[in-house]
Design a protein around this motif. Structure first.
Motif, PDB file in Angstrom:
ATOM      1  N   GLY A 188       0.712  -1.093  -0.048  1.00 51.54           N
ATOM      2  CA  GLY A 188      -0.038   0.058  -0.007  1.00 51.54           C
ATOM      3  C   GLY A 188       0.752   1.398   0.109  1.00 51.54           C
ATOM      4  N   LEU A 240      -7.740  -7.910  -5.241  1.00 53.21           N
ATOM      5  CA  LEU A 240      -7.468  -6.458  -5.308  1.00 53.21           C
ATOM      6  C   LEU A 240      -8.617  -5.690  -4.588  1.00 53.21           C
ATOM      7  CD1 LEU A 240      -6.319  -5.855  -8.849  1.00 53.21           C
ATOM      8  CD2 LEU A 240      -4.802  -5.966  -6.862  1.00 53.21           C
ATOM      9  N   ASN A 241      -9.835  -6.144  -4.400  1.00 53.99           N
ATOM     10  CA  ASN A 241     -10.600  -5.322  -4.038  1.00 53.99           C
ATOM     11  C   ASN A 241     -10.552  -5.443  -2.150  1.00 53.99           C
ATOM     12  OD1 ASN A 241     -11.903  -4.265  -6.065  1.00 53.99           O
ATOM     13  ND2 ASN A 241     -13.236  -5.874  -6.399  1.00 53.99           N
ATOM     14  N   ARG A 297      -7.755  -3.206  -0.428  1.00 54.62           N
ATOM     15  CA  ARG A 297      -7.833  -1.900  -0.182  1.00 54.62           C
ATOM     16  C   ARG A 297      -8.409  -1.585   1.416  1.00 54.62           C
ATOM     17  NH1 ARG A 297     -10.768  -2.506  -5.420  1.00 54.62           N
ATOM     18  NH2 ARG A 297      -9.356  -1.869  -7.057  1.00 54.62           N
ATOM     19  N   VAL A 347      -5.155  -1.795   3.508  1.00 59.34           N
ATOM     20  CA  VAL A 347      -4.347  -0.695   3.250  1.00 59.34           C
ATOM     21  C   VAL A 347      -4.742   0.580   3.854  1.00 59.34           C
ATOM     22  CG1 VAL A 347      -3.420   0.704   1.366  1.00 59.34           C
ATOM     23  CG2 VAL A 347      -3.265  -1.639   1.007  1.00 59.34           C
ATOM     24  N   VAL A 348      -6.151   1.130   4.081  1.00 64.87           N
ATOM     25  CA  VAL A 348      -6.487   2.059   4.462  1.00 64.87           C
ATOM     26  C   VAL A 348      -6.509   2.087   5.968  1.00 64.87           C
ATOM     27  CG1 VAL A 348      -8.693   3.369   5.007  1.00 64.87           C
ATOM     28  CG2 VAL A 348      -8.111   2.571   2.719  1.00 64.87           C
TER      29      VAL A 348
END
Length: 187
Positions: free
Chosen positions: A19, A111-112, A115, A118-119
Motif C-alpha cells: 500500500g 485487489l478489492n 484496499r 491498506v486504508v
C-alpha cells in the motif's frame, strides 16, 4: 552484524509494506523503534517528517536515514537496498501475472479485499502521529492540560488551508515549519 540487521529489517519492511509509504509507517516504527530501539519515538516522528520533505518514497527515505544514523554511508546503502529489493522482485512478478491473467475474477477479488487493509494501515500510522503531535511521547491523556494546543491549532489550520484553498502541501508544510520555529522561541 549491524549491516545484516539493517538489511533484514528493511527487507521485511519492503516485503510487507503493501500500500505504499504511509502503510509502511507502522512496520518501520515496529522495526526501528520497538524492536531494535535504533530511534526513539520522537526521532521516528522527525524521520517521517524529513522523509516527507525530501523527494522519494517514505520507506526508502526512512531506510536511508536510519542506515546513515546507525552505520554511516554503508548502512544507508544496505538498508535502502534491503527496502527496495522485495519490491523490485514482487512488482516484476505481479506485473507479469497481472497482464497475463487480469481478466480473472479472483484477481479482481484479491485487489478489492486489499484496499480496506491498506486504508487501515494508513489510518493507524496517522493516528499514531496525531497522538504524538498532540500529546507528546507520553501518549494520549484525556486531559486538556496535557494537550499541545499550538500543535492542534497548526494541524487544523493546515487541514483547513489544504481542503479550502487547495494550496500546495509544500507551501503549507513550509509555513507550518516557520510558525513552529517561531513558537519554539516564544516561551
Amino acid at each position: 552484524m549491524i549491516y545484516l540487521q539493517l538489511f533484514w529489517s528493511f527487507f521485511q519492511i519492503g516485503l510487507f509494506s503493501i500500500g505504499g509509504g504511509y502503510a509502511a509507517m507502522p512496520l518501520i516504527q515496529n522495526q526501528v523503534v520497538d524492536l531494535h530501539h535504533w530511534l526513539t519515538m520522537t526521532e521516528f516522528t522527525d524521520l517521517i517528517t524529513i522523509s516527507q520533505m525530501t523527494p522519494g518514497p517514505i520507506a526508502v527515505n526512512s531506510a536511508t536515514f536510519v542506515g546513515i544514523q546507525i552505520a554511516g554511508f554503508g548502512g544507508a546503502v544496505i538498508s535502502t537496498l534491503g527496502c527496495i529489493l522485495p519490491s523490485c522482485i514482487i512488482v516484476s512478478l505481479l506485473a507479469f501475472l497481472y497482464f497475463k491473467y487480469q481478466q480473472l475474477t479472483v484477481i479482481q477479488g484479491v485487489l478489492n479485499a486489499l484496499r480496506p487493509a491498506v486504508v487501515a494501515l494508513i489510518a493507524s500510522a496517522g493516528l499514531t502521529m496525531i497522538i504524538l503531535a498532540f500529546w507528546g511521547e507520553g501518549g494520549f491523556v484525556p486531559q486538556l492540560s496535557a494537550l499541545h494546543i499550538s500543535s492542534v491549532v497548526l494541524f487544523f489550520a493546515a487541514l483547513f488551508i489544504l481542503r479550502k484553498w487547495k494550496l500546495s502541501p509544500i507551501m503549507v508544510m513550509a509555513g507550518c515549519g516557520v510558525i513552529g520555529g517561531l513558537l519554539y522561541f516564544i516561551p
